[in-house]
Write a protein that holds these residues in place. Structure first.
Motif, PDB file in Angstrom:
ATOM      1  N   HIS A  65       4.551  88.476  14.282  1.00  0.00           N
ATOM      2  CA  HIS A  65       4.487  89.940  14.269  1.00  0.00           C
ATOM      3  C   HIS A  65       3.331  90.339  15.169  1.00  0.00           C
ATOM      4  CE1 HIS A  65       4.211  93.857  11.643  1.00  0.00           C
ATOM      5  NE2 HIS A  65       4.491  94.101  12.906  1.00  0.00           N
ATOM      6  N   HIS A  68       5.229  96.953  18.983  1.00  0.00           N
ATOM      7  CA  HIS A  68       5.244  95.736  18.173  1.00  0.00           C
ATOM      8  C   HIS A  68       6.455  94.879  18.543  1.00  0.00           C
ATOM      9  CE1 HIS A  68       2.647  97.422  14.633  1.00  0.00           C
ATOM     10  NE2 HIS A  68       2.200  97.804  15.815  1.00  0.00           N
ATOM     11  N   CYS A 122       8.981  99.781  13.652  1.00  0.00           N
ATOM     12  CA  CYS A 122       8.912  98.316  13.636  1.00  0.00           C
ATOM     13  C   CYS A 122       9.512  97.752  12.340  1.00  0.00           C
ATOM     14  CB  CYS A 122       7.456  97.870  13.788  1.00  0.00           C
ATOM     15  SG  CYS A 122       7.257  96.092  13.637  1.00  0.00           S
ATOM     16  N   LEU A 139       9.340  94.768  11.299  1.00  0.00           N
ATOM     17  CA  LEU A 139       8.423  93.783  10.708  1.00  0.00           C
ATOM     18  C   LEU A 139       7.362  94.497   9.867  1.00  0.00           C
ATOM     19  CD1 LEU A 139       8.078  91.622  13.934  1.00  0.00           C
ATOM     20  CD2 LEU A 139       9.599  91.209  12.001  1.00  0.00           C
ATOM     21  N   CYS A 140       6.892  95.652  10.337  1.00  0.00           N
ATOM     22  CA  CYS A 140       5.975  96.479   9.541  1.00  0.00           C
ATOM     23  C   CYS A 140       6.682  96.909   8.255  1.00  0.00           C
ATOM     24  CB  CYS A 140       5.527  97.716  10.316  1.00  0.00           C
ATOM     25  SG  CYS A 140       4.246  97.407  11.543  1.00  0.00           S
TER      26      CYS A 140
END
Ligand SMILES: [Zn+2]
Length: 207
Positions: free
Chosen positions: A13, A21, A178, A180-181
């Motif tokens: 990440h 990102h 994002c 992943l966030c």
């Protein structure tokens, strides 16, 4: 090989210089301590341009200094004619590149190859190209270890030839989109701008 030494990071990440990102990263700084690998990569670049009559190899400082030395070394060995390895550095404004240290006298009228480790937007190479053109050097082409931004010759000021040893396409998103966030996956603070990103976030929370 590049993965083993951490030059290519995947399934992570990351925060890029742009602020976006993504999950993968090309860490050029991980390449240079491995001199044999660096030499091999530069040999591959030299082979690609061995028939082009290159007289001068130039790259943007800092990492590019190493590249231009190795590429010029291998070009000289391959062709039996000395190719000079020089570099351009940022001027006081930090926006433009200049050729100093007497290297500026090696450019006029010469056949010049521009080299770069990782092409992201091509901005540095384009500005080194501007400096070479201002000195009336003849730009024959641009060579990179990795093109990770789909950079094309038009992005580089219209150079005759662009060659990259690797072409990598990396998905990226603005922070607020994002995935992943959204999944709370920890940010990588070892490479990229993750550490700065977290510090900024922590400072904003403290206010
Ligand atoms: Zn994220």
């Amino acid at each position: 090989m590049l993965g083993a030494i951490g030059a290519i990071v995947t399934d992570s990440h990351l925060v890029y210089t742009s602020g976006r990102h993504g999950s993968a990263y090309v860490n050029k700084d991980a390449i240079y301590p491995h001199t044999e690998l660096t030499s091999d990569l530069c040999l591959a670049i030299a082979e690609e341009f061995a028939g082009e009559g290159i007289e001068v190899v130039i790259a943007p400082a800092v990492g590019g200094v190493i590249l231009s030395q190795w590429v010029a070394f291998h070009l000289s060995k391959l062709t039996g004619r000395q190719a000079l390895g020089i570099y351009a550095e940022k001027d006081e404004s930090g926006d433009a590149f200049v050729v100093r240290r007497g290297y500026d006298k090696m450019v006029p009228g010469r056949r010049v190859l521009l080299v770069e480790d990782v092409l992201t937007t091509g901005g540095s190479v384009r500005r080194v190209g501007d400096a070479v053109r201002a000195l009336e050097g003849d730009i024959i082409g641009v060579a990179a270890i990795c093109n990770r931004g789909n950079v094309a010759v038009e992005d580089l000021g219209g150079v005759p030839k662009l060659s990259a040893l690797m072409n990598v396409t990396l998905d990226s998103w603005p922070e607020e989109e994002c995935p992943l966030c959204a999944k709370n996956i920890p940010i990588n603070t070892e490479v990229g701008k993750g550490r700065e990103f977290l510090a900024r976030k922590a400072a904003a929370m403290g206010k």
